[in-house]
Design a protein around this motif. Structure first.
Motif, short mmCIF file in Angstrom:
data_model
loop_
_atom_site.label_atom_id
_atom_site.label_comp_id
_atom_site.label_asym_id
_atom_site.label_seq_id
_atom_site.Cartn_x
_atom_site.Cartn_y
_atom_site.Cartn_z
N VAL A 18 0.85 -1.21 0.00
CA VAL A 18 0.00 0.00 0.00
C VAL A 18 0.88 1.25 0.00
CG1 VAL A 18 -1.99 -1.08 1.11
CG2 VAL A 18 -0.17 -0.14 2.52
N PRO A 19 0.39 2.35 -0.60
CA PRO A 19 1.19 3.57 -0.69
C PRO A 19 0.96 4.56 0.44
CG PRO A 19 -0.73 3.77 -2.09
CD PRO A 19 -0.82 2.41 -1.43
N PHE A 20 0.40 4.10 1.55
CA PHE A 20 0.08 5.01 2.65
C PHE A 20 1.36 5.57 3.27
CE2 PHE A 20 -3.56 1.80 3.35
CZ PHE A 20 -4.23 2.31 2.25
N LYS A 21 1.21 6.75 3.87
CA LYS A 21 2.34 7.39 4.54
C LYS A 21 2.82 6.55 5.71
CE LYS A 21 3.70 11.74 6.77
NZ LYS A 21 3.24 13.08 7.21
N SER A 81 4.25 -1.58 -6.45
CA SER A 81 3.87 -0.57 -7.45
C SER A 81 4.98 0.47 -7.54
CB SER A 81 2.55 0.11 -7.07
OG SER A 81 2.72 0.99 -5.97
N GLU A 140 4.58 3.63 -7.45
CA GLU A 140 4.31 4.67 -6.46
C GLU A 140 4.96 4.33 -5.12
OE1 GLU A 140 0.53 6.97 -4.33
OE2 GLU A 140 0.17 5.33 -5.73
N VAL A 165 -10.80 2.52 3.83
CA VAL A 165 -10.06 2.74 2.59
C VAL A 165 -10.56 1.85 1.46
CG1 VAL A 165 -8.21 1.05 2.96
CG2 VAL A 165 -7.74 3.16 1.68
N LYS A 166 -11.22 0.73 1.81
CA LYS A 166 -11.75 -0.17 0.78
C LYS A 166 -13.09 0.31 0.24
CE LYS A 166 -8.39 -3.21 0.87
NZ LYS A 166 -7.50 -3.42 -0.29
N SER A 182 -12.65 0.90 -3.84
CA SER A 182 -11.50 1.32 -3.03
C SER A 182 -11.12 2.77 -3.28
CB SER A 182 -10.29 0.42 -3.31
OG SER A 182 -10.50 -0.87 -2.80
N LEU A 183 -10.72 3.44 -2.22
CA LEU A 183 -10.29 4.83 -2.31
C LEU A 183 -8.81 4.95 -2.64
CD1 LEU A 183 -12.17 6.24 0.81
CD2 LEU A 183 -13.00 6.00 -1.54
N ASN A 184 -8.05 3.92 -2.27
CA ASN A 184 -6.60 3.94 -2.50
C ASN A 184 -6.09 2.51 -2.50
OD1 ASN A 184 -3.94 4.68 -2.76
ND2 ASN A 184 -3.95 6.14 -1.05
N GLU A 185 -5.21 2.18 -3.44
CA GLU A 185 -4.66 0.84 -3.53
C GLU A 185 -3.20 0.89 -3.95
OE1 GLU A 185 -5.74 -2.17 -2.93
OE2 GLU A 185 -7.88 -1.88 -2.57
#
Length: 204
Positions: A35-38, A59, A61, A116-117, A187-190
């Motif tokens: 996941v690309p979360f901070k 990924s 990112e 987030v999903k 999903s909001l972010n993946e």
């Protein structure tokens, strides 16, 4: 006695990372970041900097994020799909298991139950859809905590108990996808969106 341990989930990595301080022989620890979360400063200077030998980013990112933080023992390896397992010709008895009519329209989402999903967006949207579309329709939710109290509470609040099947964690995802007509991805972010790729492999 393992030479290499590869972790894929943050909590699992914490447990394995912590245990390495008490082992006579420390294995090489590889963490696959999905996941690309901070990343918090605490995590950055503990479980990522100490006793973690290599990081795999699924990924570009995620790879870029780690490079910007100064990581060098890093590789980009995109997630793949087990084509033999996610075969559109796989046999499925999931509809029979769940008591779903053969002529019903079945939507499906695969993912852990979390904000987030996008379940908080999906379920109200599905409720509005069922109010307009009068044909028999169902929504299958599969993934960690989709059978938990929060999921049940939201489904009950929206009065969708007869239309939403909360499956929880399942190992027969190919069969669940086979039993479904339409895959939904709110999903909001993946990081790599593995469930979406799996659904595509199944022809959804």
């Amino acid at each position: 006695n393992n030479d290499i341990v590869n972790t894929h989930i943050s909590k699992a990595h914490w447990f394995v990372w912590f245990s390495t301080f008490f082992l006579k022989k420390r294995p090489r620890l590889v963490f696959t970041r999905r996941v690309p979360f901070k990343i918090s400063k605490f995590s950055l200077f503990t479980k990522y900097k100490i006793h973690t030998d290599f990081i795999i980013a699924v990924s570009r990112e995620i790879e870029t994020m780690f490079k910007s933080l100064g990581f060098k023992n890093l590789a980009y390896i995109p997630s793949g799909v087990e084509i033999e397992r996610f075969d559109p010709e796989v046999k499925s008895a999931v509809r029979e298991e769940l008591g779903i009519e053969s002529d019903a329209i079945v939507f499906v989402n695969v993912g852990n139950f979390s904000e987030v999903k996008g379940h908080h967006i999906l379920l109200p949207a599905f409720q509005k859809f069922t109010n307009i579309y009068k044909r028999k329709t169902y929504l299958l939710l599969a993934g960690r905590d989709t059978g938990g109290s929060e999921a049940k509470k939201l489904v009950k609040k929206l009065n969708l108990q007869d239309k939403v099947k909360l499956l929880g964690f399942r190992r027969d995802i190919p069969q669940i996808l086979k039993a479904s007509d339409i895959f939904i991805f709110p999903s909001l972010n993946e990081g790599i969106a593995g469930s979406l790729i799996q659904a595509m492999a199944m022809g959804k």
